[in-house]
Scaffold this active site. Structure first.
Site, mmCIF file in Angstrom:
data_model
loop_
_atom_site.group_PDB
_atom_site.id
_atom_site.type_symbol
_atom_site.label_atom_id
_atom_site.label_comp_id
_atom_site.label_asym_id
_atom_site.label_seq_id
_atom_site.Cartn_x
_atom_site.Cartn_y
_atom_site.Cartn_z
ATOM 1 N N LYS A 53 0.846 -1.201 0.000
ATOM 2 C CA LYS A 53 0.000 0.000 0.000
ATOM 3 C C LYS A 53 0.882 1.251 0.000
ATOM 4 O O LYS A 53 0.604 2.222 -0.718
ATOM 5 C CB LYS A 53 -0.944 -0.009 1.217
ATOM 6 C CG LYS A 53 -2.065 -1.054 1.082
ATOM 7 C CD LYS A 53 -2.854 -1.284 2.367
ATOM 8 C CE LYS A 53 -3.867 -2.415 2.157
ATOM 9 N NZ LYS A 53 -4.618 -2.778 3.369
ATOM 10 N N GLN A 97 -5.027 -1.642 9.478
ATOM 11 C CA GLN A 97 -4.845 -2.963 8.871
ATOM 12 C C GLN A 97 -5.430 -4.039 9.787
ATOM 13 O O GLN A 97 -5.128 -4.089 10.978
ATOM 14 C CB GLN A 97 -3.350 -3.209 8.605
ATOM 15 C CG GLN A 97 -3.060 -4.479 7.827
ATOM 16 C CD GLN A 97 -3.618 -4.457 6.402
ATOM 17 O OE1 GLN A 97 -3.679 -3.430 5.745
ATOM 18 N NE2 GLN A 97 -4.052 -5.598 5.918
ATOM 19 N N ASP A 120 -11.283 2.539 3.649
ATOM 20 C CA ASP A 120 -11.589 1.109 3.517
ATOM 21 C C ASP A 120 -13.099 0.871 3.438
ATOM 22 O O ASP A 120 -13.541 -0.221 3.101
ATOM 23 C CB ASP A 120 -11.067 0.346 4.749
ATOM 24 C CG ASP A 120 -9.741 -0.363 4.496
ATOM 25 O OD1 ASP A 120 -9.497 -0.765 3.346
ATOM 26 O OD2 ASP A 120 -8.970 -0.502 5.459
HETATM 27 N N1 GUN Z 1 -7.041 -7.090 5.967
HETATM 28 C C1 GUN Z 1 -7.364 -7.870 4.918
HETATM 29 N N2 GUN Z 1 -7.878 -7.129 3.926
HETATM 30 C C2 GUN Z 1 -7.884 -5.845 4.355
HETATM 31 C C3 GUN Z 1 -8.303 -4.614 3.775
HETATM 32 O O1 GUN Z 1 -8.778 -4.537 2.652
HETATM 33 N N3 GUN Z 1 -8.130 -3.518 4.562
HETATM 34 C C4 GUN Z 1 -7.622 -3.583 5.804
HETATM 35 N N4 GUN Z 1 -7.523 -2.460 6.492
HETATM 36 N N5 GUN Z 1 -7.245 -4.699 6.371
HETATM 37 C C5 GUN Z 1 -7.367 -5.831 5.644
#
Ligand code: GUN
Length: 280
Positions: A53, A97, A120
């Site tokens: 990211k 996350q 998100d």
């Molecule tokens: N953990 C697994 N997929 C994601 C996601 O798309 N966003 C976040 N923040 N955590 C995750």
């Protein structure tokens, strides 16, 4: 005939290029998008996701701010950090996350994020907006999947779409987005009685359960579009999806690979949401 491969890697790269232009324009207006990423503990998979990211942010010109906290961090400390970030004008998107360590209540933490910075789309306000079809942020993985389906040229209106998996992050919002596209949507899960028969109805099959190679050739309608959201680490260290790729590619019209399929699209959509948050 063998299925065409839907390369998320290529599509995501195209999307990032467009976003880079958008960021240039924003910078011309004195705004540089900023994304705060909070990671708690040292789960290796989360570390890889977060690094990817950040790399995407660098490429596009988004400023990323990482908050790597030890696994013992208390819920209160995380919540205090989010409150500070909510008020920070340089930060347009906040991402926590997942998964968080077991002593932390995910729901309570996510509820603290300002819905206008919730890139998100995990905050209940944004989840509700997705439900009624009035969204500011699309959930990243389902949005990436929709984008890939559109690239196949298939008309989703009235089509049979089957989603395998009912998670809050993928399965449920995926079903909503497909519904907004006027598809007939069926959601399957671990208690579904005859998974194979239901999957076989699908013009578009989206699988997000985290079970390696669950979906075999005889689950797939000839010519179906197959989207594999699963990312499973096998004993030999290699990644594989929830779909048995080698089998499925002989039946499907389009299929996404793992890796290089949905994964890069999720990140591209996160970038899109962050740029949108800055534009707002
Ligand atoms: N953990 C697994 N997929 C994601 C996601 O798309 N966003 C976040 N923040 N955590 C995750």
């Amino acid at each position: 005939m063998e299925a065409k491969i839907l390369s998320g890697r290529d599509i995501a790269s195209e999307i990032r290029l467009g976003l880079k232009n958008d960021v240039e324009k924003l910078k011309g207006n004195g705004v540089q998008p900023g994304l705060a990423v909070i990671i708690v503990g040292d789960e290796p998979a989360s570390r890889i996701y977060v690094n990817n990211k950040k790399k995407a942010c660098d490429e596009i010109g988004i400023r990323s701010f990482e908050y790597a906290l030890p696994a013992e961090t208390s819920e209160e400390e995380i919540i205090e950090l989010i409150k500070t970030l909510n008020c920070d004008k340089n930060i347009h998107g906040i991402l926590v996350q997942l998964p968080l360590p077991p002593h932390i209540n995910d729901e309570k933490v996510l509820l603290t994020i300002d819905p206008d910075k919730d890139v998100d789309a995990f905050h209940p306000v944004n989840v509700g907006k997705i439900m009624i079809g009035n969204y500011r942020f699309l959930p990243c993985t389902p949005a990436g999947v929709i984008e890939m389906i559109h690239r196949t040229g298939i008309d989703l209106k009235g089509s049979e779409c089957v989603v395998v998996g009912r998670s809050n992050i993928v399965g449920k919002p995926m079903a909503m987005l497909l519904l907004h596209e006027h598809a007939t949507v069926t959601v399957c899960h671990s208690r579904t009685k005859d998974l194979k028969t239901v999957c076989k109805r699908a013009d578009v099959l989206v699988v997000a359960v985290g079970k390696p190679k669950l979906i075999k050739a005889d689950f797939i309608k000839p010519g179906a579009v197959v989207i594999d959201v699963g990312t499973n680490r096998m004993e030999n260290g290699k990644l594989c999806g929830d779909v048995d790729f080698e089998e499925a590619k002989g039946v499907a019209s389009y299929i996404t690979p793992v890796p290089g399929g949905v994964g890069p699209m999720t990140i591209a959509m996160l970038m899109k949401n962050t740029v949108k948050a800055a534009e707002i």
